[in-house]
Scaffold this motif. Sequence first.
Motif, PDB file in Angstrom:
ATOM      1  N   LEU A  41      28.876  24.367  10.717  1.00  0.00           N
ATOM      2  CA  LEU A  41      29.436  25.697  10.465  1.00  0.00           C
ATOM      3  C   LEU A  41      30.508  26.019  11.499  1.00  0.00           C
ATOM      4  CD1 LEU A  41      26.077  27.598   9.844  1.00  0.00           C
ATOM      5  CD2 LEU A  41      27.729  26.881   8.091  1.00  0.00           C
ATOM      6  N   LEU A  42      31.637  26.513  11.013  1.00  0.00           N
ATOM      7  CA  LEU A  42      32.707  26.937  11.918  1.00  0.00           C
ATOM      8  C   LEU A  42      32.506  28.366  12.418  1.00  0.00           C
ATOM      9  CD1 LEU A  42      35.982  25.505  10.326  1.00  0.00           C
ATOM     10  CD2 LEU A  42      35.055  24.983  12.593  1.00  0.00           C
ATOM     11  N   GLY A  43      31.732  29.164  11.687  1.00  0.00           N
ATOM     12  CA  GLY A  43      31.550  30.567  12.063  1.00  0.00           C
ATOM     13  C   GLY A  43      31.175  30.772  13.522  1.00  0.00           C
ATOM     14  N   PRO A  44      30.137  30.084  14.027  1.00  0.00           N
ATOM     15  CA  PRO A  44      29.757  30.258  15.435  1.00  0.00           C
ATOM     16  C   PRO A  44      30.856  29.825  16.402  1.00  0.00           C
ATOM     17  CG  PRO A  44      27.974  29.238  14.201  1.00  0.00           C
ATOM     18  CD  PRO A  44      29.169  29.227  13.308  1.00  0.00           C
ATOM     19  N   ILE A  45      31.622  28.810  16.024  1.00  0.00           N
ATOM     20  CA  ILE A  45      32.711  28.334  16.881  1.00  0.00           C
ATOM     21  C   ILE A  45      33.846  29.346  16.897  1.00  0.00           C
ATOM     22  CG2 ILE A  45      34.474  26.533  17.121  1.00  0.00           C
ATOM     23  CD1 ILE A  45      32.357  24.538  16.056  1.00  0.00           C
ATOM     24  N   PHE A  46      34.186  29.896  15.733  1.00  0.00           N
ATOM     25  CA  PHE A  46      35.199  30.938  15.666  1.00  0.00           C
ATOM     26  C   PHE A  46      34.760  32.173  16.437  1.00  0.00           C
ATOM     27  CE2 PHE A  46      37.306  29.561  11.381  1.00  0.00           C
ATOM     28  CZ  PHE A  46      37.914  28.511  12.037  1.00  0.00           C
ATOM     29  N   ALA A  47      33.486  32.549  16.275  1.00  0.00           N
ATOM     30  CA  ALA A  47      32.970  33.744  16.953  1.00  0.00           C
ATOM     31  C   ALA A  47      33.060  33.614  18.464  1.00  0.00           C
ATOM     32  CB  ALA A  47      31.525  34.013  16.525  1.00  0.00           C
ATOM     33  N   ALA A  48      32.776  32.407  18.969  1.00  0.00           N
ATOM     34  CA  ALA A  48      32.856  32.179  20.410  1.00  0.00           C
ATOM     35  C   ALA A  48      34.282  32.311  20.918  1.00  0.00           C
ATOM     36  CB  ALA A  48      32.306  30.794  20.743  1.00  0.00           C
ATOM     37  N   ALA A  49      35.256  32.116  20.006  1.00  0.00           N
ATOM     38  CA  ALA A  49      36.673  32.241  20.370  1.00  0.00           C
ATOM     39  C   ALA A  49      37.206  33.641  20.062  1.00  0.00           C
ATOM     40  CB  ALA A  49      37.494  31.198  19.616  1.00  0.00           C
ATOM     41  N   GLY A  50      36.310  34.544  19.651  1.00  0.00           N
ATOM     42  CA  GLY A  50      36.712  35.919  19.384  1.00  0.00           C
ATOM     43  C   GLY A  50      37.284  36.156  18.003  1.00  0.00           C
ATOM     44  N   MET A  51      37.089  35.207  17.085  1.00  0.00           N
ATOM     45  CA  MET A  51      37.608  35.351  15.725  1.00  0.00           C
ATOM     46  C   MET A  51      36.496  35.771  14.777  1.00  0.00           C
ATOM     47  SD  MET A  51      40.272  32.140  15.316  1.00  0.00           S
ATOM     48  CE  MET A  51      39.109  30.849  15.746  1.00  0.00           C
ATOM     49  N   THR A  52      36.839  36.638  13.824  1.00  0.00           N
ATOM     50  CA  THR A  52      35.853  37.104  12.847  1.00  0.00           C
ATOM     51  C   THR A  52      36.111  36.547  11.448  1.00  0.00           C
ATOM     52  OG1 THR A  52      37.163  39.090  12.417  1.00  0.00           O
ATOM     53  CG2 THR A  52      35.437  39.247  14.104  1.00  0.00           C
ATOM     54  N   THR A  53      37.192  35.845  11.261  1.00  0.00           N
ATOM     55  CA  THR A  53      37.510  35.229   9.981  1.00  0.00           C
ATOM     56  C   THR A  53      38.409  34.032  10.213  1.00  0.00           C
ATOM     57  OG1 THR A  53      38.338  35.620   7.717  1.00  0.00           O
ATOM     58  CG2 THR A  53      39.556  36.657   9.536  1.00  0.00           C
ATOM     59  N   SER A  54      38.824  33.400   9.131  1.00  0.00           N
ATOM     60  CA  SER A  54      39.679  32.217   9.239  1.00  0.00           C
ATOM     61  C   SER A  54      41.040  32.586   9.806  1.00  0.00           C
ATOM     62  CB  SER A  54      39.871  31.596   7.844  1.00  0.00           C
ATOM     63  OG  SER A  54      40.913  30.646   7.857  1.00  0.00           O
ATOM     64  N   PRO A  55      41.608  31.722  10.654  1.00  0.00           N
ATOM     65  CA  PRO A  55      42.971  31.973  11.148  1.00  0.00           C
ATOM     66  C   PRO A  55      43.996  31.978  10.013  1.00  0.00           C
ATOM     67  CG  PRO A  55      42.204  29.777  11.783  1.00  0.00           C
ATOM     68  CD  PRO A  55      41.024  30.511  11.256  1.00  0.00           C
ATOM     69  N   PHE A  56      43.658  31.388   8.884  1.00  0.00           N
ATOM     70  CA  PHE A  56      44.550  31.428   7.729  1.00  0.00           C
ATOM     71  C   PHE A  56      44.616  32.829   7.123  1.00  0.00           C
ATOM     72  CE2 PHE A  56      43.245  26.809   7.404  1.00  0.00           C
ATOM     73  CZ  PHE A  56      44.433  26.323   7.906  1.00  0.00           C
ATOM     74  N   ASN A  57      43.638  33.669   7.445  1.00  0.00           N
ATOM     75  CA  ASN A  57      43.663  35.066   7.003  1.00  0.00           C
ATOM     76  C   ASN A  57      44.342  35.967   8.021  1.00  0.00           C
ATOM     77  OD1 ASN A  57      42.347  34.486   4.614  1.00  0.00           O
ATOM     78  ND2 ASN A  57      40.333  35.124   5.330  1.00  0.00           N
ATOM     79  N   THR A  58      44.124  35.681   9.288  1.00  0.00           N
ATOM     80  CA  THR A  58      44.685  36.551  10.328  1.00  0.00           C
ATOM     81  C   THR A  58      46.171  36.281  10.566  1.00  0.00           C
ATOM     82  OG1 THR A  58      43.978  34.991  12.052  1.00  0.00           O
ATOM     83  CG2 THR A  58      42.458  36.783  11.492  1.00  0.00           C
ATOM     84  N   GLN A  59      46.635  35.099  10.181  1.00  0.00           N
ATOM     85  CA  GLN A  59      48.045  34.742  10.331  1.00  0.00           C
ATOM     86  C   GLN A  59      48.628  34.465   8.936  1.00  0.00           C
ATOM     87  OE1 GLN A  59      48.736  31.819  13.559  1.00  0.00           O
ATOM     88  NE2 GLN A  59      46.570  32.053  14.046  1.00  0.00           N
ATOM     89  N   PRO A  60      49.189  35.496   8.283  1.00  0.00           N
ATOM     90  CA  PRO A  60      49.655  35.352   6.892  1.00  0.00           C
ATOM     91  C   PRO A  60      50.601  34.184   6.657  1.00  0.00           C
ATOM     92  CG  PRO A  60      49.660  37.654   7.540  1.00  0.00           C
ATOM     93  CD  PRO A  60      49.363  36.867   8.781  1.00  0.00           C
ATOM     94  N   ALA A  61      51.540  33.954   7.564  1.00  0.00           N
ATOM     95  CA  ALA A  61      52.480  32.851   7.371  1.00  0.00           C
ATOM     96  C   ALA A  61      51.744  31.511   7.374  1.00  0.00           C
ATOM     97  CB  ALA A  61      53.552  32.870   8.458  1.00  0.00           C
ATOM     98  N   LYS A  62      50.792  31.386   8.275  1.00  0.00           N
ATOM     99  CA  LYS A  62      49.997  30.157   8.333  1.00  0.00           C
ATOM    100  C   LYS A  62      49.172  29.995   7.069  1.00  0.00           C
ATOM    101  CE  LYS A  62      46.983  27.664  11.566  1.00  0.00           C
ATOM    102  NZ  LYS A  62      46.313  27.721  12.880  1.00  0.00           N
TER     103      LYS A  62
END
Length: 200
Positions: A40-61
């Motif tokens: 699961l990536l969720g716990p890894i993202f959470a540890a980095a302060g992310m709550t969703t996919s970087p593809f959602n937080t960065q529209p161009a990406k």
Amino acid sequence: MTAKVDFFYEFASTYSYPAAMRIDRVAEAAGVTVNWRPFLLGPIFAAAGMTTSPFNTQPAKGRYMWRDLERICQADRLALKRPDPFPQNSLLAARIAQALPDDGKRAAFSRAVYVAEFGEGADIAVPETLGRILEKLGIPAAPLIVQAGSDSVKQALRAAVDEAKAHGMFGAPNVVTSDGELFWGNDRLDAAIAWAARIG
């Protein structure tokens, strides 16, 4: 001795889809055995302060990723239908995959989940979706879904996440070779298998 790799994949990961659909074929041609490792990536993202996919937080990406995935799927002759919502809740699918033996059944289930999710746009968070996939594979769904909620399966999946963290993973898919080399991304899959075959 047969060369081996660990294939760490996340069901919510877009690039894990084409990687999962081709890794066994690439590995077999090179004489490499694949250990399928859901995580699961969720716990890894959470540890980095992310709550969703970087593809959602960065529209161009995000726009780039979906167009890139279209090109990849077209080249690999894979169907593509964007699931809604994205990313999908992949917890139950990951637990079921973890509960299955890594004797071909885990790989077959995992590929079928990716086809349902990214090829058909199905919601893989729904037990009925996963149950239908299991039944089509000839695997009784009800007992396996119950087993997927057991403490032993939950602990095994947590251990996989901890191992992913220890390897320095920050996304998916990943291939880890027997000497500990980490290869991230569908576009590094061939290089990973070649490396594994070379070191034996």
